[in-house]
Design a protein around this motif. Structure first.
Motif, PDB file in Angstrom:
ATOM      1  N   GLU A   1       0.861  -1.181   0.000  1.00  9.49           N
ATOM      2  CA  GLU A   1       0.000   0.000   0.000  1.00  9.49           C
ATOM      3  C   GLU A   1       0.900   1.234   0.000  1.00  9.49           C
ATOM      4  O   GLU A   1       1.913   1.262   0.700  1.00  9.49           O
ATOM      5  CB  GLU A   1      -0.852  -0.005   1.271  1.00  9.49           C
ATOM      6  CG  GLU A   1      -1.959   1.028   1.233  1.00  9.49           C
ATOM      7  CD  GLU A   1      -2.780   1.004   2.518  1.00  9.49           C
ATOM      8  OE1 GLU A   1      -3.912   0.515   2.481  1.00  9.49           O
ATOM      9  OE2 GLU A   1      -2.256   1.455   3.554  1.00  9.49           O
ATOM     10  N   CYS A   2       0.571   2.210  -0.818  1.00  9.87           N
ATOM     11  CA  CYS A   2       1.428   3.394  -0.953  1.00  9.87           C
ATOM     12  C   CYS A   2       1.632   4.040   0.424  1.00  9.87           C
ATOM     13  O   CYS A   2       0.675   4.402   1.096  1.00  9.87           O
ATOM     14  CB  CYS A   2       0.790   4.398  -1.907  1.00  9.87           C
ATOM     15  SG  CYS A   2       1.764   5.908  -2.061  1.00  9.87           S
ATOM     16  N   PHE A   3       2.919   4.130   0.822  1.00 10.37           N
ATOM     17  CA  PHE A   3       3.185   4.667   2.166  1.00 10.37           C
ATOM     18  C   PHE A   3       3.152   6.185   2.187  1.00 10.37           C
ATOM     19  O   PHE A   3       3.226   6.805   3.237  1.00 10.37           O
ATOM     20  CB  PHE A   3       4.525   4.149   2.719  1.00 10.37           C
ATOM     21  CG  PHE A   3       5.660   4.229   1.738  1.00 10.37           C
ATOM     22  CD1 PHE A   3       6.335   5.414   1.534  1.00 10.37           C
ATOM     23  CD2 PHE A   3       6.037   3.098   1.009  1.00 10.37           C
ATOM     24  CE1 PHE A   3       7.384   5.482   0.635  1.00 10.37           C
ATOM     25  CE2 PHE A   3       7.081   3.164   0.101  1.00 10.37           C
ATOM     26  CZ  PHE A   3       7.758   4.362  -0.093  1.00 10.37           C
ATOM     27  N   LYS A   4       3.013   6.772   1.029  1.00  9.92           N
ATOM     28  CA  LYS A   4       2.981   8.239   0.997  1.00  9.92           C
ATOM     29  C   LYS A   4       1.537   8.750   1.141  1.00  9.92           C
ATOM     30  O   LYS A   4       1.265   9.640   1.927  1.00  9.92           O
ATOM     31  CB  LYS A   4       3.597   8.747  -0.300  1.00  9.92           C
ATOM     32  CG  LYS A   4       4.066  10.169  -0.180  1.00  9.92           C
ATOM     33  CD  LYS A   4       5.141  10.525  -1.176  1.00  9.92           C
ATOM     34  CE  LYS A   4       5.732  11.873  -0.824  1.00  9.92           C
ATOM     35  NZ  LYS A   4       6.513  12.429  -1.914  1.00  9.92           N
ATOM     36  N   CYS A   5       0.644   8.144   0.353  1.00  9.52           N
ATOM     37  CA  CYS A   5      -0.748   8.616   0.421  1.00  9.52           C
ATOM     38  C   CYS A   5      -1.611   7.647   1.226  1.00  9.52           C
ATOM     39  O   CYS A   5      -2.820   7.800   1.297  1.00  9.52           O
ATOM     40  CB  CYS A   5      -1.310   8.795  -0.977  1.00  9.52           C
ATOM     41  SG  CYS A   5      -1.433   7.263  -1.909  1.00  9.52           S
ATOM     42  N   ARG A   6      -0.937   6.648   1.825  1.00 11.14           N
ATOM     43  CA  ARG A   6      -1.640   5.645   2.634  1.00 11.14           C
ATOM     44  C   ARG A   6      -2.770   4.972   1.851  1.00 11.14           C
ATOM     45  O   ARG A   6      -3.855   4.734   2.367  1.00 11.14           O
ATOM     46  CB  ARG A   6      -2.177   6.239   3.929  1.00 11.14           C
ATOM     47  CG  ARG A   6      -1.148   6.986   4.706  1.00 11.14           C
ATOM     48  CD  ARG A   6      -1.159   6.605   6.182  1.00 11.14           C
ATOM     49  NE  ARG A   6       0.081   7.014   6.820  1.00 11.14           N
ATOM     50  CZ  ARG A   6       1.016   6.190   7.259  1.00 11.14           C
ATOM     51  NH1 ARG A   6       0.862   4.893   7.134  1.00 11.14           N
ATOM     52  NH2 ARG A   6       2.097   6.646   7.832  1.00 11.14           N
TER      53      ARG A   6
ATOM     54  N   HIS B   1      -4.107   9.486  -5.731  1.00 12.11           N
ATOM     55  CA  HIS B   1      -3.831  10.916  -5.916  1.00 12.11           C
ATOM     56  C   HIS B   1      -2.421  11.294  -5.495  1.00 12.11           C
ATOM     57  O   HIS B   1      -2.223  12.341  -4.903  1.00 12.11           O
ATOM     58  CB  HIS B   1      -4.837  11.797  -5.152  1.00 12.11           C
ATOM     59  CG  HIS B   1      -6.256  11.384  -5.359  1.00 12.11           C
ATOM     60  ND1 HIS B   1      -6.845  11.361  -6.599  1.00 12.11           N
ATOM     61  CD2 HIS B   1      -7.194  10.951  -4.478  1.00 12.11           C
ATOM     62  CE1 HIS B   1      -8.086  10.938  -6.477  1.00 12.11           C
ATOM     63  NE2 HIS B   1      -8.324  10.666  -5.209  1.00 12.11           N
ATOM     64  N   CYS B   2      -1.432  10.415  -5.701  1.00 11.43           N
ATOM     65  CA  CYS B   2      -0.055  10.851  -5.442  1.00 11.43           C
ATOM     66  C   CYS B   2       0.833  10.305  -6.550  1.00 11.43           C
ATOM     67  O   CYS B   2       0.500   9.331  -7.210  1.00 11.43           O
ATOM     68  CB  CYS B   2       0.411  10.467  -4.035  1.00 11.43           C
ATOM     69  SG  CYS B   2       1.323   8.953  -3.883  1.00 11.43           S
ATOM     70  N   GLN B   3       1.965  10.984  -6.750  1.00 12.70           N
ATOM     71  CA  GLN B   3       2.831  10.625  -7.874  1.00 12.70           C
ATOM     72  C   GLN B   3       3.518   9.289  -7.661  1.00 12.70           C
ATOM     73  O   GLN B   3       3.719   8.525  -8.590  1.00 12.70           O
ATOM     74  CB  GLN B   3       3.891  11.712  -8.055  1.00 12.70           C
ATOM     75  CG  GLN B   3       3.445  12.807  -9.001  1.00 12.70           C
ATOM     76  CD  GLN B   3       4.639  13.581  -9.534  1.00 12.70           C
ATOM     77  OE1 GLN B   3       5.640  13.703  -8.857  1.00 12.70           O
ATOM     78  NE2 GLN B   3       4.519  14.089 -10.741  1.00 12.70           N
ATOM     79  N   LEU B   4       3.898   9.033  -6.400  1.00 12.14           N
ATOM     80  CA  LEU B   4       4.687   7.839  -6.092  1.00 12.14           C
ATOM     81  C   LEU B   4       3.974   6.562  -6.548  1.00 12.14           C
ATOM     82  O   LEU B   4       4.576   5.680  -7.149  1.00 12.14           O
ATOM     83  CB  LEU B   4       4.983   7.780  -4.581  1.00 12.14           C
ATOM     84  CG  LEU B   4       5.974   6.706  -4.148  1.00 12.14           C
ATOM     85  CD1 LEU B   4       7.365   6.981  -4.711  1.00 12.14           C
ATOM     86  CD2 LEU B   4       6.053   6.631  -2.622  1.00 12.14           C
ATOM     87  N   CYS B   5       2.669   6.487  -6.296  1.00 10.01           N
ATOM     88  CA  CYS B   5       1.937   5.275  -6.656  1.00 10.01           C
ATOM     89  C   CYS B   5       1.154   5.473  -7.951  1.00 10.01           C
ATOM     90  O   CYS B   5       0.317   4.652  -8.318  1.00 10.01           O
ATOM     91  CB  CYS B   5       0.994   4.865  -5.532  1.00 10.01           C
ATOM     92  SG  CYS B   5      -0.235   6.123  -5.129  1.00 10.01           S
ATOM     93  N   ARG B   6       1.419   6.557  -8.631  1.00 10.95           N
ATOM     94  CA  ARG B   6       0.704   6.931  -9.863  1.00 10.95           C
ATOM     95  C   ARG B   6      -0.806   6.852  -9.639  1.00 10.95           C
ATOM     96  O   ARG B   6      -1.541   6.239 -10.412  1.00 10.95           O
ATOM     97  CB  ARG B   6       1.120   6.016 -11.022  1.00 10.95           C
ATOM     98  CG  ARG B   6       2.585   6.192 -11.397  1.00 10.95           C
ATOM     99  CD  ARG B   6       2.858   5.658 -12.794  1.00 10.95           C
ATOM    100  NE  ARG B   6       4.275   5.743 -13.110  1.00 10.95           N
ATOM    101  CZ  ARG B   6       5.093   4.699 -13.191  1.00 10.95           C
ATOM    102  NH1 ARG B   6       4.632   3.492 -12.992  1.00 10.95           N
ATOM    103  NH2 ARG B   6       6.362   4.855 -13.471  1.00 10.95           N
TER     104      ARG B   6
HETATM  105 ZN   LIG Z   1       0.347   7.080  -3.279  1.00 14.05          ZN
END
Ligand SMILES: [Zn+2]
Length: 341
Positions: A260-265, A269-274
């Motif tokens: 699970e994207c650790f940036k946007c949880r 809506h974040c670049q890291l997980c596109r």
């Molecule tokens: Zn993300």
């Protein structure tokens, strides 16, 4: 002759007083008293002086000689002291000057990441194994179920070295070497450089992989899931992950693992997980029966997992361009000073 001696003497005394260092004094000494020096030149004329006058002139010359020698000696001492003072001043150490900054070397971010993952796998009972980087086509492809006409060969933009030999395109090439050499239970990881003919912001012609292989009686997919859980939580902290069915020729079934994207949880809506909420981290699966039977290993099952060290390092440290890893830019490298791995 008396006048000549007197003129030479007076001029030399002036020169001596004007001398500023020991080298100048030495020069004067050579000029006046040297073999072909000025004094010898004047004294050559002694032969033409009458026998009556000769002792007087000789004594006069000696007096001048002594005076000049004294002058040279005393001025010489002063000059030597001056030279010493000058040298001491030039070589003085200013203890109040700020120290020069040292830049001690440190482990490269890729080494740190490799060691970190190796340490986790080591704690889970995996031992280090290795294989050659110049690999035979057999171990790189055929042995891991990628025959010559297999479309998966197209996925690997291979560097061919000489007939039958390639720069290995994955660390999976170590799998069959180990399966042939060792008897189950086999629990190894192989870390090292691999090569593919591709280059952009996320691909480098040289990159690094870590391969894990566990072969024993009754190894199940749930064991794989357990190891993944440990590995990923140690790397990324408590994190949700999912196994998504995927295809790799050397495993069946195969899966790609997303965290699970650790940036946007996981919101997206974040670049890291596109914007997907998930980040792909590694590939894995149950060892394909083809590998086990061709290695002559029976009655066992196993799982394998493979991950890219650069990709992990980029995720862990939020680096957005793989090329930073290889450019040797000190500004980048200093961001990743040795952190204990
Ligand atoms: Zn993300």
């Amino acid at each position: 002759m008396r006048d000549k001696l007197e003129a030479l003497g007076n001029q030399t005394l002036i020169d001596i007083e004007a001398a500023m260092d020991a080298a100048a004094i030495e020069q004067i000494r050579l000029r006046v008293f040297g073999k072909k020096g000025a004094l010898s030149e004047v004294l050559k004329g002694l032969g033409q002086v009458s026998a009556l006058e000769r002792p007087q002139i000789g004594a006069f010359a000696n007096t001048w000689k002594e005076r000049l020698e004294e002058g040279l000696a005393s001025r010489g001492q002063i000059c030597e002291e001056r030279d010493l003072d000058k040298r001491l001043a030039a070589e003085a150490v200013d203890v109040t000057a700020p120290a020069r900054r040292l830049h001690p070397g440190s482990l490269h971010i890729l080494t740190q990441t490799t060691r970190r993952i190796a340490a986790i796998l080591g704690r889970l009972g995996f031992e280090s194994a290795s294989g050659p980087e110049i690999e035979t086509e057999y171990f790189n492809f055929e042995a891991v179920n990628i025959p010559a006409d297999h479309p998966a060969r197209q996925m690997h933009d291979t560097f061919f070295i000489k007939p039958g030999h390639v720069l290995r395109t994955h660390t999976s090439s170590v799998q069959m070497r180990v399966l042939r050499e060792k008897k189950p239970p086999i629990r190894i990881f192989a870390a090292g450089a691999v090569y593919r003919c591709e280059a952009d912001a996320t691909h480098s012609p040289l990159f690094h992989q870590i391969e894990g292989l566990f072969v024993d009686k009754g190894v199940r997919m749930s064991d794989l899931k357990g190891v993944l859980g440990e590995l990923l939580s140690e790397l990324f902290g408590t994190v949700k992950f999912r196994m998504r069915p995927s295809y790799f020729p050397f495993v069946e079934p195969g899966a790609e693992v997303d965290i699970e994207c650790f940036k946007c949880r996981g919101v997206g809506h974040c670049q890291l997980c596109r914007s997907s909420g998930w980040i792909e981290v590694l590939g894995c699966g149950m060892v394909h029966p083809f590998l086990l039977t061709s290695a002559g290993v029976t009655d066992v099952t196993g799982f394998a997992l493979g991950l890219g060290v650069e990709r992990m390092a980029m995720l862990l440290h939020e680096v957005n361009d793989i090329r930073h890893m290889f450019q040797g830019d000190m500004r980048f490298l200093q961001l990743f000073r040795f952190r204990g791995y």
